[in-house]
Design a protein around this motif. Sequence first.
Motif, PDB file in Angstrom:
ATOM      1  N   LYS A  22       1.460 -39.110 -24.141  1.00 28.19           N
ATOM      2  CA  LYS A  22      -0.247 -40.469 -24.005  1.00 28.19           C
ATOM      3  C   LYS A  22      -1.464 -38.943 -23.943  1.00 28.19           C
ATOM      4  N   ALA A  23      -1.046 -37.844 -23.342  1.00 26.85           N
ATOM      5  CA  ALA A  23      -2.035 -37.007 -23.347  1.00 26.85           C
ATOM      6  C   ALA A  23      -2.606 -36.058 -23.636  1.00 26.85           C
ATOM      7  N   ARG A  24      -0.894 -36.332 -25.194  1.00 25.90           N
ATOM      8  CA  ARG A  24      -1.692 -35.537 -26.777  1.00 25.90           C
ATOM      9  C   ARG A  24      -2.727 -36.242 -27.221  1.00 25.90           C
ATOM     10  N   VAL A  30      -7.416 -38.770 -29.652  1.00 22.12           N
ATOM     11  CA  VAL A  30      -8.946 -39.108 -28.694  1.00 22.12           C
ATOM     12  C   VAL A  30     -10.277 -38.210 -29.835  1.00 22.12           C
ATOM     13  N   LEU A  31      -9.920 -36.731 -28.320  1.00 22.34           N
ATOM     14  CA  LEU A  31     -10.517 -35.858 -28.187  1.00 22.34           C
ATOM     15  C   LEU A  31     -11.237 -35.185 -29.014  1.00 22.34           C
ATOM     16  N   GLY A  32     -10.331 -34.843 -29.675  1.00 23.78           N
ATOM     17  CA  GLY A  32      -9.559 -33.563 -30.725  1.00 23.78           C
ATOM     18  C   GLY A  32      -9.544 -32.455 -30.311  1.00 23.78           C
ATOM     19  N   LEU A  33      -9.779 -32.253 -29.549  1.00 27.03           N
ATOM     20  CA  LEU A  33      -8.539 -30.972 -28.554  1.00 27.03           C
ATOM     21  C   LEU A  33      -7.645 -30.158 -29.407  1.00 27.03           C
ATOM     22  N   LYS A  34      -7.337 -29.402 -29.504  1.00 24.04           N
ATOM     23  CA  LYS A  34      -6.488 -28.648 -30.075  1.00 24.04           C
ATOM     24  C   LYS A  34      -5.218 -27.665 -29.241  1.00 24.04           C
ATOM     25  N   GLU A  35      -4.353 -28.504 -29.592  1.00 23.35           N
ATOM     26  CA  GLU A  35      -2.815 -28.436 -28.490  1.00 23.35           C
ATOM     27  C   GLU A  35      -2.401 -27.023 -29.292  1.00 23.35           C
ATOM     28  N   MET A  36      -2.257 -26.196 -27.772  1.00 26.78           N
ATOM     29  CA  MET A  36      -1.963 -24.599 -28.102  1.00 26.78           C
ATOM     30  C   MET A  36      -0.415 -24.567 -26.649  1.00 26.78           C
ATOM     31  N   ALA A  37       0.279 -23.589 -27.556  1.00 28.16           N
ATOM     32  CA  ALA A  37       1.530 -23.774 -27.188  1.00 28.16           C
ATOM     33  C   ALA A  37       1.912 -23.423 -25.339  1.00 28.16           C
ATOM     34  N   LYS A  38       2.362 -23.844 -24.827  1.00 26.48           N
ATOM     35  CA  LYS A  38       2.896 -23.021 -23.089  1.00 26.48           C
ATOM     36  C   LYS A  38       3.644 -21.663 -23.341  1.00 26.48           C
ATOM     37  N   PRO A  39       3.020 -20.815 -22.598  1.00 24.02           N
ATOM     38  CA  PRO A  39       4.581 -19.766 -22.745  1.00 24.02           C
ATOM     39  C   PRO A  39       5.905 -20.478 -22.549  1.00 24.02           C
ATOM     40  N   GLU A  40       6.732 -19.948 -22.985  1.00 26.54           N
ATOM     41  CA  GLU A  40       8.376 -19.775 -22.794  1.00 26.54           C
ATOM     42  C   GLU A  40       8.631 -20.123 -21.721  1.00 26.54           C
ATOM     43  N   LYS A  41       8.465 -19.863 -20.264  1.00 26.31           N
ATOM     44  CA  LYS A  41       9.288 -20.191 -18.879  1.00 26.31           C
ATOM     45  C   LYS A  41       8.119 -20.620 -18.340  1.00 26.31           C
ATOM     46  N   LEU A  42       7.043 -21.747 -19.369  1.00 26.83           N
ATOM     47  CA  LEU A  42       7.047 -22.481 -18.460  1.00 26.83           C
ATOM     48  C   LEU A  42       7.188 -23.866 -19.222  1.00 26.83           C
ATOM     49  N   ILE A  43       7.766 -23.877 -19.886  1.00 24.49           N
ATOM     50  CA  ILE A  43       7.779 -25.635 -21.108  1.00 24.49           C
ATOM     51  C   ILE A  43       8.336 -26.269 -20.195  1.00 24.49           C
ATOM     52  N   SER A  45       8.721 -27.275 -17.548  1.00 21.81           N
ATOM     53  CA  SER A  45       8.113 -27.833 -16.161  1.00 21.81           C
ATOM     54  C   SER A  45       6.859 -28.426 -16.917  1.00 21.81           C
ATOM     55  N   GLY A  46       7.504 -28.862 -18.377  1.00 26.10           N
ATOM     56  CA  GLY A  46       6.519 -30.562 -18.509  1.00 26.10           C
ATOM     57  C   GLY A  46       5.348 -30.284 -18.991  1.00 26.10           C
ATOM     58  N   GLY A  47       4.395 -31.083 -19.672  1.00 29.45           N
ATOM     59  CA  GLY A  47       3.020 -31.061 -19.265  1.00 29.45           C
ATOM     60  C   GLY A  47       3.088 -30.723 -20.693  1.00 29.45           C
ATOM     61  N   CYS A  48       1.151 -30.786 -21.116  1.00 30.28           N
ATOM     62  CA  CYS A  48       0.750 -29.900 -22.085  1.00 30.28           C
ATOM     63  C   CYS A  48      -0.762 -29.433 -22.096  1.00 30.28           C
ATOM     64  N   TRP A  49      -0.420 -28.284 -22.843  1.00 31.50           N
ATOM     65  CA  TRP A  49      -1.880 -27.480 -22.848  1.00 31.50           C
ATOM     66  C   TRP A  49      -3.007 -27.084 -23.771  1.00 31.50           C
ATOM     67  N   PHE A  50      -4.356 -27.665 -24.019  1.00 34.75           N
ATOM     68  CA  PHE A  50      -4.888 -27.560 -24.774  1.00 34.75           C
ATOM     69  C   PHE A  50      -6.806 -26.594 -25.079  1.00 34.75           C
ATOM     70  N   ILE A  51      -7.190 -26.246 -26.015  1.00 31.79           N
ATOM     71  CA  ILE A  51      -7.929 -25.262 -25.434  1.00 31.79           C
ATOM     72  C   ILE A  51      -9.534 -25.791 -26.120  1.00 31.79           C
ATOM     73  N   CYS A  52     -10.116 -25.900 -25.373  1.00 30.19           N
ATOM     74  CA  CYS A  52     -11.545 -26.448 -25.190  1.00 30.19           C
ATOM     75  C   CYS A  52     -12.165 -25.504 -25.109  1.00 30.19           C
ATOM     76  N   GLY A  53     -12.854 -25.456 -26.065  1.00 29.68           N
ATOM     77  CA  GLY A  53     -14.259 -24.404 -26.211  1.00 29.68           C
ATOM     78  C   GLY A  53     -13.254 -22.850 -26.190  1.00 29.68           C
ATOM     79  N   SER A  54     -13.934 -21.990 -25.407  1.00 27.37           N
ATOM     80  CA  SER A  54     -13.376 -20.289 -24.754  1.00 27.37           C
ATOM     81  C   SER A  54     -12.542 -20.967 -23.856  1.00 27.37           C
ATOM     82  N   GLN A  55     -12.034 -21.782 -22.551  1.00 27.00           N
ATOM     83  CA  GLN A  55     -10.966 -22.640 -21.982  1.00 27.00           C
ATOM     84  C   GLN A  55      -9.989 -23.008 -22.379  1.00 27.00           C
ATOM     85  N   GLU A  56      -9.187 -23.138 -21.434  1.00 26.94           N
ATOM     86  CA  GLU A  56      -8.188 -23.501 -21.398  1.00 26.94           C
ATOM     87  C   GLU A  56      -8.247 -25.372 -20.868  1.00 26.94           C
ATOM     88  N   LEU A  57      -7.292 -26.681 -20.743  1.00 32.75           N
ATOM     89  CA  LEU A  57      -7.374 -28.004 -20.288  1.00 32.75           C
ATOM     90  C   LEU A  57      -5.759 -27.560 -20.611  1.00 32.75           C
TER      91      LEU A  57
END
Length: 122
Positions: A22-24, A30-43, A45-57
Motif C-alpha cells: 500500500k505504501a509502494r 501515485v506520487l512517483g517517488l523512486k523506491e530505494m534499497a534498504k540496507p541489508e541489516k534493516l530489511i 524490520s519491514g517498511g520501505c524507503w523512497f528518494i525524495c529530491g536529495s533526501q529520503e522518505l
Amino acid sequence: MQFEMIGLDHVQLTAPKGSEEKARKFYGEVLGLKEMAKPEKLISSGGCWFICGSQELHIGVENEFIPAVKAHPGIVVKNIEAVVSRLEESGYQVKEDTRIEDRKRIFVNDPFGNRVEFLEYY
C-alpha cells in the motif's frame, strides 16, 4: 567544540505492519517517488524507503500503529496543481492552506492517515 546542522537526511513516517505494498502504491505509483534499497541489516524490520529530491522518505512499520495527524513532512514540489490533480484522480482528498503568503500549500492523508504536506514557492 562547535557543530553545524547541515540539513535533513530523511523523514520517517509509520504504517501498519504488512502494509508495504500500500505504501509502494501511494508513495511510488501515485506520487512517483523512486523506491530505494534498504540496507541489508534493516530489511527484516519491514517498511520501505523512497528518494525524495536529495533526501529520503522512510516508511517504517509498527505493530501498534497510530497515524501522525499533526506532525508531517513538507515536500517541496514544482507544479503543485499537477500534484493536486494526481492525488484527486487517485481518490485522495486534498486540503489547501493559504495562511503563508509566499507559497502554495496542500495537505493530504496517506493511505494510513499520516498527514503529508506539499508546497510550492512563488
